[in-house]
Design a protein around this motif. Structure first.
Motif, short mmCIF file in Angstrom:
data_model
loop_
_atom_site.label_atom_id
_atom_site.label_comp_id
_atom_site.label_asym_id
_atom_site.label_seq_id
_atom_site.Cartn_x
_atom_site.Cartn_y
_atom_site.Cartn_z
N VAL A 93 3.66 -0.66 5.03
CA VAL A 93 2.95 -1.74 5.73
C VAL A 93 1.64 -2.03 5.02
N ASP A 94 1.22 -3.30 5.10
CA ASP A 94 -0.06 -3.69 4.52
C ASP A 94 -1.15 -3.56 5.59
N THR A 95 -2.37 -3.95 5.25
CA THR A 95 -3.49 -3.79 6.19
C THR A 95 -3.35 -4.65 7.43
N GLY A 96 -2.50 -5.66 7.38
CA GLY A 96 -2.24 -6.50 8.55
C GLY A 96 -1.11 -5.99 9.41
N GLY A 97 -0.52 -4.85 9.03
CA GLY A 97 0.60 -4.30 9.78
C GLY A 97 1.95 -4.92 9.44
N ASN A 98 1.97 -5.71 8.37
CA ASN A 98 3.21 -6.38 7.95
C ASN A 98 4.02 -5.47 7.03
N THR A 99 5.33 -5.47 7.21
CA THR A 99 6.20 -4.69 6.35
C THR A 99 6.22 -5.29 4.95
N VAL A 100 6.10 -4.44 3.95
CA VAL A 100 6.15 -4.84 2.55
C VAL A 100 7.53 -4.46 2.01
N GLY A 101 8.19 -5.37 1.32
CA GLY A 101 9.46 -5.06 0.66
C GLY A 101 10.64 -4.91 1.59
N GLU A 102 10.72 -5.73 2.60
CA GLU A 102 11.84 -5.61 3.54
C GLU A 102 13.18 -5.65 2.79
N GLY A 103 14.02 -4.64 3.01
CA GLY A 103 15.33 -4.56 2.38
C GLY A 103 15.32 -4.02 0.96
N ASP A 104 14.15 -3.65 0.43
CA ASP A 104 14.01 -3.21 -0.96
C ASP A 104 13.41 -1.80 -1.00
N ILE A 105 14.24 -0.80 -1.22
CA ILE A 105 13.76 0.59 -1.20
C ILE A 105 12.72 0.84 -2.29
N GLU B 118 13.22 -2.37 10.05
CA GLU B 118 13.06 -2.82 8.66
C GLU B 118 12.47 -1.75 7.74
N TRP B 119 11.96 -0.67 8.31
CA TRP B 119 11.42 0.41 7.49
C TRP B 119 12.56 1.27 6.95
N LEU B 120 12.58 1.48 5.65
CA LEU B 120 13.63 2.25 4.99
C LEU B 120 13.20 3.66 4.63
N VAL B 121 11.88 3.91 4.55
CA VAL B 121 11.36 5.20 4.10
C VAL B 121 10.04 5.49 4.81
N GLU B 122 9.85 6.76 5.13
CA GLU B 122 8.58 7.26 5.66
C GLU B 122 8.31 8.59 4.97
N ILE B 123 7.05 8.84 4.62
CA ILE B 123 6.71 10.07 3.92
C ILE B 123 5.50 10.73 4.57
N ASP B 124 5.68 12.01 4.94
CA ASP B 124 4.58 12.87 5.38
C ASP B 124 4.05 13.60 4.17
N THR B 125 2.74 13.75 4.09
CA THR B 125 2.12 14.34 2.91
C THR B 125 1.09 15.40 3.29
N VAL B 126 1.09 16.50 2.54
CA VAL B 126 0.03 17.51 2.62
C VAL B 126 -0.54 17.65 1.22
N ALA B 127 -1.87 17.60 1.13
CA ALA B 127 -2.55 17.78 -0.15
C ALA B 127 -3.57 18.91 0.00
N PHE B 128 -4.04 19.39 -1.13
CA PHE B 128 -5.03 20.48 -1.15
C PHE B 128 -6.07 20.18 -2.21
N ILE B 129 -7.34 20.31 -1.84
CA ILE B 129 -8.42 20.19 -2.81
C ILE B 129 -9.26 21.45 -2.76
N GLU B 130 -9.67 21.91 -3.94
CA GLU B 130 -10.47 23.11 -4.05
C GLU B 130 -11.89 22.87 -3.57
N ASP B 131 -12.52 23.90 -2.99
CA ASP B 131 -13.93 23.83 -2.66
C ASP B 131 -14.72 23.66 -3.92
N LYS B 132 -15.76 22.90 -3.88
CA LYS B 132 -16.62 22.69 -5.07
C LYS B 132 -17.79 23.63 -5.05
#
Length: 131
Positions: A37-49, A117-131
């Motif tokens: 989705v874009d910042t307006g909440g609109n689906t991007v790439g409907e039907g296109d994985i 219309e959503w074909l994919v959703e991704i959950d993400t975990v990231a890690f950054i080191e303490d500086k």
């Protein structure tokens, strides 16, 4: 070492992902499931994985950057696809965005997401080191 890839000799990934990571001395960043989705909440790439996968990863990258992290800091992905036939198209885009050491990853084929219309959703975990 704050982020250590876990590489057991007896367990090998079947694709481009890591079996896991051990982390210490930093911050975990846990993102909500991202969709195309874009910042307006609109689906991007409907039907296109490919277009949807690219937009999802763009949203992930932008959110990580807002937390002071980047794509190289991703240690875990959970991918939800609504059609098994979309796997190759998804992986083609994904393979151009991630590099070694690849994140630990799970990919599921499910019956649907919150919007049809959503074909994919991704959950993400990231890690950054303490500086």
């Amino acid at each position: 070492m704050p982020k250590e890839q876990i590489v057991p000799e007896t367990v090998k990934p079947v694709a481009a992902y890591s079996t896991g990571f051990k982390v210490s001395g930093g911050s975990l960043i846990m993102l909500a499931g991202m969709v195309a989705v874009d910042t307006g909440g609109n689906t991007v790439g409907e039907g296109d994985i490919g277009a949807q996968t690219q937009k999802v990863f763009d949203n992930i990258r932008e959110t990580l950057e807002a937390a002071g992290a980047g794509m190289k800091d991703i240690i875990r992905l959970t991918v939800y696809l609504t059609d098994r036939g979309d796997f190759p198209g998804h992986m083609k885009v994904r393979s151009g965005l991630l590099s070694e050491p690849y994140p630990a990853s799970t990919l599921l084929i499910i019956s649907g997401l919150a919007r049809p219309e959503w074909l994919v959703e991704i959950d993400t975990v990231a890690f950054i080191e303490d500086k």
